[in-house]
Design a protein around this motif. Structure first.
Motif, PDB file in Angstrom:
ATOM      1  N   ILE A  17      31.185  31.171   2.318  1.00 23.03           N
ATOM      2  CA  ILE A  17      31.285  29.805   1.839  1.00 23.03           C
ATOM      3  C   ILE A  17      32.576  29.680   1.046  1.00 23.03           C
ATOM      4  O   ILE A  17      32.864  30.497   0.183  1.00 23.03           O
ATOM      5  CB  ILE A  17      30.090  29.432   0.949  1.00 23.03           C
ATOM      6  N   CYS A  18      33.363  28.663   1.353  1.00 22.41           N
ATOM      7  CA  CYS A  18      34.588  28.379   0.624  1.00 22.41           C
ATOM      8  C   CYS A  18      34.288  27.265  -0.380  1.00 22.41           C
ATOM      9  O   CYS A  18      33.731  26.232  -0.016  1.00 22.41           O
ATOM     10  CB  CYS A  18      35.666  27.947   1.601  1.00 22.41           C
ATOM     11  N   VAL A  19      34.651  27.487  -1.652  1.00 22.16           N
ATOM     12  CA  VAL A  19      34.380  26.534  -2.727  1.00 22.16           C
ATOM     13  C   VAL A  19      35.708  26.147  -3.383  1.00 22.16           C
ATOM     14  O   VAL A  19      36.515  27.013  -3.700  1.00 22.16           O
ATOM     15  CB  VAL A  19      33.452  27.157  -3.794  1.00 22.16           C
ATOM     16  N   ILE A  20      35.917  24.843  -3.585  1.00 22.02           N
ATOM     17  CA  ILE A  20      37.128  24.341  -4.230  1.00 22.02           C
ATOM     18  C   ILE A  20      36.722  23.465  -5.405  1.00 22.02           C
ATOM     19  O   ILE A  20      35.891  22.557  -5.250  1.00 22.02           O
ATOM     20  CB  ILE A  20      37.991  23.515  -3.258  1.00 22.02           C
ATOM     21  N   LEU A  21      37.306  23.716  -6.571  1.00 22.47           N
ATOM     22  CA  LEU A  21      37.073  22.885  -7.748  1.00 22.47           C
ATOM     23  C   LEU A  21      37.995  21.667  -7.681  1.00 22.47           C
ATOM     24  O   LEU A  21      39.212  21.810  -7.604  1.00 22.47           O
ATOM     25  CB  LEU A  21      37.342  23.683  -9.021  1.00 22.47           C
ATOM     26  N   LEU A  22      37.404  20.464  -7.693  1.00 22.50           N
ATOM     27  CA  LEU A  22      38.196  19.244  -7.577  1.00 22.50           C
ATOM     28  C   LEU A  22      38.303  18.456  -8.875  1.00 22.50           C
ATOM     29  O   LEU A  22      39.202  17.638  -9.018  1.00 22.50           O
ATOM     30  CB  LEU A  22      37.604  18.324  -6.498  1.00 22.50           C
ATOM     31  N   ARG A  23      37.390  18.675  -9.813  1.00 23.70           N
ATOM     32  CA  ARG A  23      37.417  17.949 -11.077  1.00 23.70           C
ATOM     33  C   ARG A  23      37.511  18.933 -12.226  1.00 23.70           C
ATOM     34  O   ARG A  23      37.000  20.050 -12.146  1.00 23.70           O
ATOM     35  CB  ARG A  23      36.163  17.100 -11.232  1.00 23.70           C
ATOM     36  N   LEU A  92      45.569  26.535  -5.033  1.00 23.82           N
ATOM     37  CA  LEU A  92      46.029  25.723  -3.913  1.00 23.82           C
ATOM     38  C   LEU A  92      46.761  24.488  -4.411  1.00 23.82           C
ATOM     39  O   LEU A  92      46.614  24.078  -5.553  1.00 23.82           O
ATOM     40  CB  LEU A  92      44.837  25.300  -3.050  1.00 23.82           C
ATOM     41  N   HIS A  93      47.553  23.881  -3.532  1.00 18.54           N
ATOM     42  CA  HIS A  93      48.235  22.624  -3.824  1.00 18.54           C
ATOM     43  C   HIS A  93      47.255  21.472  -3.599  1.00 18.54           C
ATOM     44  O   HIS A  93      46.257  21.627  -2.913  1.00 18.54           O
ATOM     45  CB  HIS A  93      49.429  22.431  -2.883  1.00 18.54           C
ATOM     46  N   PRO A  94      47.559  20.294  -4.125  1.00 19.84           N
ATOM     47  CA  PRO A  94      46.764  19.120  -3.746  1.00 19.84           C
ATOM     48  C   PRO A  94      46.901  18.888  -2.241  1.00 19.84           C
ATOM     49  O   PRO A  94      47.923  19.219  -1.644  1.00 19.84           O
ATOM     50  CB  PRO A  94      47.403  17.976  -4.529  1.00 19.84           C
ATOM     51  N   LEU A  99      43.007  13.053  -0.703  1.00 19.68           N
ATOM     52  CA  LEU A  99      41.575  13.273  -0.497  1.00 19.68           C
ATOM     53  C   LEU A  99      40.995  12.085   0.265  1.00 19.68           C
ATOM     54  O   LEU A  99      41.709  11.158   0.635  1.00 19.68           O
ATOM     55  CB  LEU A  99      40.879  13.462  -1.841  1.00 19.68           C
ATOM     56  N   GLU A 100      39.705  12.098   0.458  1.00 16.52           N
ATOM     57  CA  GLU A 100      39.062  11.044   1.224  1.00 16.52           C
ATOM     58  C   GLU A 100      39.156   9.701   0.504  1.00 16.52           C
ATOM     59  O   GLU A 100      39.452   9.623  -0.673  1.00 16.52           O
ATOM     60  CB  GLU A 100      37.599  11.417   1.482  1.00 16.52           C
ATOM     61  N   ARG A 101      38.861   8.664   1.189  1.00 12.95           N
ATOM     62  CA  ARG A 101      39.128   7.308   0.734  1.00 12.95           C
ATOM     63  C   ARG A 101      38.478   6.952  -0.597  1.00 12.95           C
ATOM     64  O   ARG A 101      39.079   6.305  -1.433  1.00 12.95           O
ATOM     65  CB  ARG A 101      38.662   6.334   1.807  1.00 12.95           C
ATOM     66  N   LYS A 102      37.236   7.360  -0.814  1.00  7.77           N
ATOM     67  CA  LYS A 102      36.546   6.973  -2.042  1.00  7.77           C
ATOM     68  C   LYS A 102      36.820   7.909  -3.208  1.00  7.77           C
ATOM     69  O   LYS A 102      36.245   7.760  -4.269  1.00  7.77           O
ATOM     70  CB  LYS A 102      35.048   6.864  -1.789  1.00  7.77           C
ATOM     71  N   ARG A 126      43.409  24.110   4.789  1.00  7.77           N
ATOM     72  CA  ARG A 126      44.680  24.252   5.494  1.00  7.77           C
ATOM     73  C   ARG A 126      45.666  23.156   5.100  1.00  7.77           C
ATOM     74  O   ARG A 126      46.880  23.386   5.084  1.00  7.77           O
ATOM     75  CB  ARG A 126      44.437  24.277   6.989  1.00  7.77           C
ATOM     76  N   ARG A 127      45.166  21.954   4.732  1.00  9.75           N
ATOM     77  CA  ARG A 127      46.068  20.919   4.208  1.00  9.75           C
ATOM     78  C   ARG A 127      46.547  21.244   2.799  1.00  9.75           C
ATOM     79  O   ARG A 127      47.551  20.711   2.349  1.00  9.75           O
ATOM     80  CB  ARG A 127      45.362  19.561   4.185  1.00  9.75           C
TER      81      ARG A 127
END
Length: 129
Positions: A17-23, A92-94, A99-102, A126-127
């Motif tokens: 499982i790949c986990v990314i912290l966004l906040r 990682l870079h942004p 990110l998605e629309r909302k 990958r983005r």
């Protein structure tokens, strides 16, 4: 009776499982902050790859409003390391294209970026490379 738990463990998926912290973690509940510290996610856009276990899924359920995760394919970790990132957690870079629309405050299933996203995590990472 000892046969049942072994067969139950054998039925569990042993994928990654790949986990990314966004906040960020400023001003959050101490339980969430402690879970982030346990998983070694200490800054935004950090990524870790974990084994798919029930305890991992429990931690991700607690962090649903702060992270995004999904099943990593076999070549994802190789791509991350090939881009020069060798320290865990991977910084990682942004994402290119955003990110998605909302945005960061809604779940992926509702058009946002947070929570479970399945195999779509591979294209997001990958983005971000």
């Amino acid at each position: 009776m000892t046969e049942e738990p072994k067969s139950k463990k054998a039925k569990e998926k042993k994928g990654k499982i790949c986990v990314i912290l966004l906040r960020g973690s400023v001003g959050v509940n101490p339980k969430i902050r402690e879970t982030l510290k346990t998983l070694n996610l200490n800054s935004v856009n950090n990524c870790i790859i974990l084994e798919d276990t029930s305890s991992t899924k429990g931690a991700l359920k607690v962090l649903q409003g702060y992270t995004t995760w999904g099943e990593a394919d076999a070549s994802l970790e190789k791509d991350i390391k090939a881009s020069g990132r060798e320290k865990v957690p991977y910084g990682l870079h942004p994402p290119r294209g955003g990110l998605e629309r909302k945005g960061k405050r809604n779940l992926f299933s509702g058009g946002g970026s947070l929570g479970y996203r399945g195999s779509a995590i591979n294209s997001l990472v990958r983005r971000m490379l």
